[in-house]
Design a protein around this motif. Structure first.
Motif, PDB file in Angstrom:
ATOM      1  N   ILE A   1      79.244  41.046  10.535  1.00 12.90           N
ATOM      2  CA  ILE A   1      79.148  39.977   9.544  1.00 12.90           C
ATOM      3  C   ILE A   1      77.862  40.125   8.730  1.00 12.90           C
ATOM      4  N   ARG A   2      78.000  39.987   7.410  1.00 14.01           N
ATOM      5  CA  ARG A   2      76.868  40.064   6.489  1.00 14.01           C
ATOM      6  C   ARG A   2      76.076  38.770   6.551  1.00 14.01           C
ATOM      7  N   ARG A   3      74.757  38.904   6.701  1.00 10.35           N
ATOM      8  CA  ARG A   3      73.860  37.750   6.734  1.00 10.35           C
ATOM      9  C   ARG A   3      72.693  37.986   5.787  1.00 10.35           C
ATOM     10  N   CYS A   4      71.938  36.915   5.551  1.00  9.58           N
ATOM     11  CA  CYS A   4      70.774  36.977   4.675  1.00  9.58           C
ATOM     12  C   CYS A   4      69.507  36.805   5.504  1.00  9.58           C
ATOM     13  N   ALA A   5      68.600  37.754   5.399  1.00 11.97           N
ATOM     14  CA  ALA A   5      67.280  37.626   6.023  1.00 11.97           C
ATOM     15  C   ALA A   5      66.316  37.155   4.939  1.00 11.97           C
ATOM     16  N   ILE A   6      65.795  35.948   5.118  1.00 13.50           N
ATOM     17  CA  ILE A   6      64.795  35.418   4.192  1.00 13.50           C
ATOM     18  C   ILE A   6      63.450  35.946   4.678  1.00 13.50           C
ATOM     19  N   VAL A   7      62.896  36.899   3.937  1.00 13.22           N
ATOM     20  CA  VAL A   7      61.642  37.546   4.323  1.00 13.22           C
ATOM     21  C   VAL A   7      60.489  36.706   3.784  1.00 13.22           C
ATOM     22  N   LEU A   8      59.557  36.390   4.690  1.00 11.70           N
ATOM     23  CA  LEU A   8      58.489  35.443   4.379  1.00 11.70           C
ATOM     24  C   LEU A   8      57.115  36.084   4.414  1.00 11.70           C
ATOM     25  N   ASP A   9      56.203  35.524   3.646  1.00 11.19           N
ATOM     26  CA  ASP A   9      54.796  35.888   3.730  1.00 11.19           C
ATOM     27  C   ASP A   9      54.319  35.473   5.123  1.00 11.19           C
ATOM     28  N   SER A  10      53.473  36.262   5.744  1.00 10.78           N
ATOM     29  CA  SER A  10      53.017  35.915   7.089  1.00 10.78           C
ATOM     30  C   SER A  10      52.045  34.743   7.089  1.00 10.78           C
ATOM     31  N   ALA A  11      51.458  34.412   5.948  1.00  9.72           N
ATOM     32  CA  ALA A  11      50.527  33.283   5.867  1.00  9.72           C
ATOM     33  C   ALA A  11      51.285  31.963   5.719  1.00  9.72           C
ATOM     34  N   LEU A  12      50.937  30.994   6.550  1.00 13.07           N
ATOM     35  CA  LEU A  12      51.500  29.646   6.442  1.00 13.07           C
ATOM     36  C   LEU A  12      50.492  28.754   5.740  1.00 13.07           C
ATOM     37  N   THR A  13      50.973  27.893   4.878  1.00 10.68           N
ATOM     38  CA  THR A  13      50.125  26.922   4.187  1.00 10.68           C
ATOM     39  C   THR A  13      50.507  25.542   4.685  1.00 10.68           C
ATOM     40  N   ARG A  14      49.548  24.832   5.245  1.00  9.50           N
ATOM     41  CA  ARG A  14      49.822  23.473   5.714  1.00  9.50           C
ATOM     42  C   ARG A  14      49.989  22.546   4.518  1.00  9.50           C
ATOM     43  N   THR A  15      50.901  21.596   4.691  1.00 12.40           N
ATOM     44  CA  THR A  15      51.168  20.628   3.629  1.00 12.40           C
ATOM     45  C   THR A  15      50.894  19.224   4.149  1.00 12.40           C
ATOM     46  N   ALA A  16      50.812  18.292   3.240  1.00 12.41           N
ATOM     47  CA  ALA A  16      50.784  16.889   3.652  1.00 12.41           C
ATOM     48  C   ALA A  16      52.099  16.629   4.377  1.00 12.41           C
ATOM     49  N   THR A  17      52.048  15.822   5.427  1.00 11.93           N
ATOM     50  CA  THR A  17      53.280  15.574   6.173  1.00 11.93           C
ATOM     51  C   THR A  17      54.184  14.625   5.395  1.00 11.93           C
ATOM     52  N   ALA A  18      55.464  14.883   5.514  1.00 15.36           N
ATOM     53  CA  ALA A  18      56.472  14.040   4.876  1.00 15.36           C
ATOM     54  C   ALA A  18      57.654  13.942   5.825  1.00 15.36           C
ATOM     55  N   ARG A  19      58.136  12.745   6.056  1.00 19.58           N
ATOM     56  CA  ARG A  19      59.257  12.531   6.975  1.00 19.58           C
ATOM     57  C   ARG A  19      60.529  13.135   6.388  1.00 19.58           C
ATOM     58  N   LYS A  20      61.328  13.759   7.266  1.00 17.42           N
ATOM     59  CA  LYS A  20      62.592  14.351   6.840  1.00 17.42           C
ATOM     60  C   LYS A  20      63.605  14.181   7.965  1.00 17.42           C
ATOM     61  N   ARG A  21      64.735  13.586   7.635  1.00 18.50           N
ATOM     62  CA  ARG A  21      65.808  13.401   8.616  1.00 18.50           C
ATOM     63  C   ARG A  21      66.438  14.750   8.966  1.00 18.50           C
ATOM     64  N   PRO A  22      67.017  14.847  10.166  1.00 18.43           N
ATOM     65  CA  PRO A  22      67.663  16.106  10.567  1.00 18.43           C
ATOM     66  C   PRO A  22      68.830  16.478   9.638  1.00 18.43           C
ATOM     67  N   PHE A  23      69.035  17.757   9.476  1.00 18.36           N
ATOM     68  CA  PHE A  23      70.146  18.299   8.687  1.00 18.36           C
ATOM     69  C   PHE A  23      70.443  19.682   9.228  1.00 18.36           C
ATOM     70  N   GLN A  24      71.587  20.227   8.869  1.00 19.97           N
ATOM     71  CA  GLN A  24      71.958  21.556   9.341  1.00 19.97           C
ATOM     72  C   GLN A  24      71.655  22.595   8.279  1.00 19.97           C
TER      73      GLN A  24
ATOM     74  N   LYS B   1      60.327  39.296  13.646  1.00 23.23           N
ATOM     75  CA  LYS B   1      59.849  40.196  12.594  1.00 23.23           C
ATOM     76  C   LYS B   1      60.891  41.253  12.259  1.00 23.23           C
ATOM     77  N   GLY B   2      60.831  41.682  11.027  1.00 19.87           N
ATOM     78  CA  GLY B   2      61.702  42.762  10.596  1.00 19.87           C
ATOM     79  C   GLY B   2      61.013  44.092  10.793  1.00 19.87           C
ATOM     80  N   PRO B   3      61.659  45.168  10.362  1.00 20.44           N
ATOM     81  CA  PRO B   3      61.081  46.506  10.524  1.00 20.44           C
ATOM     82  C   PRO B   3      59.767  46.684   9.759  1.00 20.44           C
ATOM     83  N   ASP B   4      59.546  45.851   8.747  1.00 20.87           N
ATOM     84  CA  ASP B   4      58.315  45.928   7.965  1.00 20.87           C
ATOM     85  C   ASP B   4      57.188  45.083   8.561  1.00 20.87           C
TER      86      ASP B   4
END
Length: 141
Positions: free
Chosen positions: A80-103, A28-31
């Motif tokens: 070093i400058r970085r980006c914090a992607i600030v997210l809504d605390s609520a998660l929405t479940r989705t239909a599952t979809a296969r996804k291969r690993p990536f970086q 969590k961030g300061p907010d």
């Protein structure tokens, strides 16, 4: 239409694990909002902030998403400058979809996003990852 991100949730085995991690002080961030800190700053920030979400890949399957609220600049102890992607605390479940690993993270166009689960299905017990993966492979879920 808003642009989305897709990201591997490394170290989690379920949506519940992701919720627990994001509930920790470290995530969590300061907010008090959960955030994901990344080295790269999205070049298409305006499109992401126009209603975009981050889709989480857990155990090789897209299983949920969170709305992106804003992008904050974070300077680490290493300067070093970085980006914090600030997210809504609520998660929405989705239909599952296969996804291969990536970086890192990738952009996910609106047409490639799995649909949200209906409210009545959000409380369903999670299937074991192997079963979800097999069902996603044959297009059942």
């Amino acid at each position: 239409m808003a642009l989305n991100l897709i990201k591997l949730s490394v170290g989690t085995t379920s949506v519940e694990d992701l919720v627990a991690w994001q509930g920790s002080a470290r995530a969590k961030g300061p907010d008090g909002l959960p955030r994901h800190v990344t080295r790269m700053w999205p070049r298409r920030a305006e499109e992401l902030l126009d209603g975009g979400s981050i889709y989480w890949v857990i155990q090789g399957l897209v299983q949920c998403r969170q709305r992106i609220l804003r992008l904050d600049e974070v300077i680490g102890s290493d300067g070093i400058r970085r980006c914090a992607i600030v997210l809504d605390s609520a998660l929405t479940r989705t239909a599952t979809a296969r996804k291969r690993p990536f970086q890192g993270w990738r952009y996910l166009p609106p047409g490639d996003t799995p649909p949200d689960l209906s409210r009545s299905r959000e409380s369903d017990d999670s299937l074991p990852p192997e079963l979800s993966s097999a069902l996603a492979d044959i297009g059942v879920i």
